[in-house]
Motif scaffolding. Structure first.
Motif: not given
Length: 707
Positions: A417-423, A442-450, A482-488
């Motif tokens: 798993v690779v998690m990328m934090v903030r858009y 691939t995991v995208f951690d938004t932290v908040d919707l920028h 759209a390009g990542t598997d999971v959005t947190v």
């Protein structure tokens, strides 16, 4: 090496993203603050500097004292056979920097013929034991075990120089790590190079000193880590466990492989074997027996390899084949390896997003994952980096991290798993992750919707330019999703927003993560108001300008003695100037421990007029049983109800009236305090998030797209 298309795309996106953010910062922060932020991003951080090695100066013998306790927590056992000058240097180091932990020091003399018998009795506090006959290292250590009185037995070679804090770091590991059974120090050469950060055992029983001759600062070797064995030159083990295991196995007498065997026995008993790099010990390797394995006692190293291999034949089938090169990828081969990419390491004492990320990492580690953290800025963040390493996180930084692209090229295949934090980080790194870690989810951690936060800020400011910038952020952020598997996401409100803006995106909700501490003083023993929030976050700056300038004067009209405590790093001069003109306002800036303010102040305020996500400042107060007065924006998506869990008001007079009402009403105060704690347990605790965390990071049914 030629630059790939993915490399070029990464650098282009990074440059354009920095330009966009700089222009937005110019509009909101001004040129001075923006220039400072650009400088921080552009600055290449120097390598970390640990304290220089302590090496006592040679001096003629004179009596001195060593640490001694009648009720020791640790028994330091030092087996000796001649080489009295080394023993003296070791004891002088222990005397110069005594451990905090109560300890006793036992020198077990295995028949020395030099000045050992003359000097040791003159050292005050030392327990000196002379064996009846020479029996070798193993026999001397087992005598030390028999004589020890501490809860822990610490084996320490006499040719070592323990560094300040070494023993406390070893023993703290037993308190902090479940099932820690044996913990070894990081061994260094006198010139500072790494001698060993734990040891590797191959399938034929041969061994490898992990990290030998490398930099002791290298990220591969600086985090707490399970290891195959730890050198007997410096290790700690609970005395009860040591006795249960029968001490050191005498079949390896007089020496060699007894420490490796001990580690395997500890693991067979269901306990962990760990190396603790925060415990540093200089070791003059080979003082006692040299390094030539063809003769003398050192020859037993060759013989005992076969003895060990015969004893542990079944266990050795799980080890690396001989000839393998130990590296992080194969050292953690039995674990799920998770990579986190963010701009910088979390600093949980400074912002709520960092606290959430820090606690998420703790959850991943508790579930058995190996976590690797790469800050894309490459900086070593001092204590914040060391805090992650102390948990067992492999943290990369300059100068060892020479670039995200090259690092992913070398390491990407390790990760499940690779998690990328903030858009903006995900926007820069996603193509590289897809190229160099195609197998990873691939995991995208938004932290908040920028884009949502920026849009609301533009609306409050009435700035059409900022509104256009927010729409560009929206396009970019949705493209990353759209390009990542999971959005947190962190809030149900944002989840609802995204169901309208991008219904095709796979979403998981992992909100703020807190431990409900409760406690604190009751209503009658508390006073004043408090706000906690860093000023690098624009919603906090706007909130304090509004609260101090418009709301607090209205509160003081009704409560003339009340004070307001404003806590947060990087408060600008404008806030200090505003506070100077408002009696009762105290701007503290950064406070390393906000606990006393959470437990001792009567009410927390969250006067945010725009923002997104879940507000950690509200969670933090509620986790301490501290009631909150907040705006609608501040409690969005937090499962809170006005008058039941929190008081909500959006204009200055209504906000002030709510504060005064709660401040004067102990019954309402107690109700909100108890309801807040229940809210944390139900929605924002680590237990509440466990199922979602396991789905995102451990559910093998969800595969990476393109893998």
């Amino acid at each position: 090496m030629s630059m790939s298309l993915a490399d070029a795309r990464y650098h282009l996106k990074r440059i354009t993203g920095l330009i966009r953010r700089a222009l937005a910062s110019l509009r909101t922060r001004g040129w001075r603050a923006t220039l400072n932020r650009v400088g921080v991003h552009a600055r290449r951080q120097p390598p970390p500097r640990r304290e220089p090695l302590f090496l006592p100066e040679p001096a003629p013998f004179a009596p001195f004292s060593v640490p001694a306790s009648a009720q020791p927590q640790a028994s330091i056992v030092i087996p000796v056979y001649n080489h009295c000058a080394h023993t003296l240097a070791c004891l002088r180091a222990l005397a110069a920097h005594p451990p905090v932990t109560a300890c006793e020091i036992l020198v077990v003399d295995d028949g020395s013929s030099d000045e050992t018998g003359q000097w040791m009795p003159q050292i005050d506090g030392l327990r000196y034991h002379v064996r009846e006959r020479n029996g070798g290292f193993i026999a001397a250590c087992n005598d030390g075990l028999r004589l020890s009185r501490g809860r822990y037995v610490v084996l320490l070679n006499n040719d070592t120089i323990p560094q300040p804090g070494w023993l406390d770091a070893l023993l703290d590991t037993f308190s902090n790590v479940p099932n820690a059974g044996l913990v070894g120090s990081q061994l260094l050469y006198p010139d500072g190079r790494l001698q060993e950060s734990g040891g590797v055992v191959f399938a034929d029983g041969s061994c490898w000193s992990y990290g030998r001759f490398e930099s002791a600062e290298d990220p591969r070797f600086t985090s707490l880590r399970d290891t195959d064995y730890c050198s007997g030159a410096a290790l700690a083990i609970p005395r009860d466990l040591f006795e249960q295991l029968g001490g050191l196995d005498t079949r390896y007498a007089p020496a060699y492989y007894e420490d490796t065997d001990l580690a395997f026995k500890v693991r067979a008993a269901g306990q962990r074997v760990l190396v603790q790099p925060a415990s540093r010990v200089v070791h003059d390797e080979g003082t006692s027996n040299g390094t030539d394995t063809s003769s003398g006692v050192k020859a037993y190293q060759v013989r005992n390899q076969q003895v060990f291999a015969d004893k542990w034949r079944d266990a050795l089938t799980q080890q690396l084949p001989p000839g393998s090169v130990p590296a992080p990828a194969n050292q953690h081969r039995s674990q799920r390896q998770i990579l986190i990419l963010d701009e910088s390491v979390p600093q949980p004492d400074r912002d709520s997003a960092s606290l959430r990320q820090f606690n998420l990492i703790r959850m991943l580690l508790a579930d058995g994952a190996h976590v690797v953290f790469v800050p894309t800025r490459g900086e070593h963040a001092g204590k914040a980096t060391e805090a992650l390493q102390a948990l067992g996180v492999e943290v990369w930084h300059a100068p060892f991290l020479k670039g995200v692209a090259s690092w992913l090229r070398d390491n990407g295949r390790r990760f499940s798993v690779v998690m990328m934090v903030r858009y903006h980080v995900a926007n820069e790194c996603l193509a590289l992750v897809r190229q160099f870690a195609p197998q990873a989810r691939t995991v995208f951690d938004t932290v908040d919707l920028h884009y949502l936060r920026e849009r609301r800020g533009a609306e409050v400011a009435g700035d059409a330019g900022l509104l256009r910038s927010a729409e560009r952020t929206r396009t970019s952020e949705l493209a990353v999703m759209a390009g990542t598997d999971v959005t947190v996401l962190v809030s149900a409100a944002e989840q609802q927003q995204l169901s309208q803006d991008a219904p095709q995106v796979q979403v998981e909700l992992i909100s703020n993560l807190h431990e409900a501490t409760g406690g604190g003083e009751g209503w009658e023993r508390r006073d004043d108001l408090v706000f906690v929030g860093g000023f690098g976050h624009l919603p906090n700056l706007d909130a304090m300008q509004w609260f101090i300038g418009e709301v607090f004067p209205l509160i003081r009209q009704q409560l003339p003695d009340i004070r307001f405590h404003c806590i947060g790093a990087n408060a600008p001069d404008s806030i200090y100037a505003l506070a100077a003109n408002q009696p009762g306002v105290q701007v503290h800036g950064y406070v390393p421990d906000v606990g006393p303010y959470m437990d001792g102040k009567r009410i927390a305020v969250a006067p945010l007029r725009f923002g997104a996500g879940v507000k950690g400042k509200v969670n933090l107060s509620m986790a301490h049983g501290q009631p909150v007065v907040a705006t609608t924006c501040a409690v969005e998506g937090m499962h809170l109800h006005d008058g039941e869990d929190v008081l909500v008001a959006d204009d200055a007079q209504a906000f002030a009236d709510s504060v005064v009402r709660l401040y004067r009403d102990p019954v309402l105060w107690q109700q909100l305090s108890e309801s807040g704690l229940r809210n944390i347990a139900r929605h924002f605790s680590m237990d509440a998030a466990q199922a979602a965390v396991r789905r995102v990071f451990f559910d093998t049914a969800t595969t990476a797209s393109g893998a």
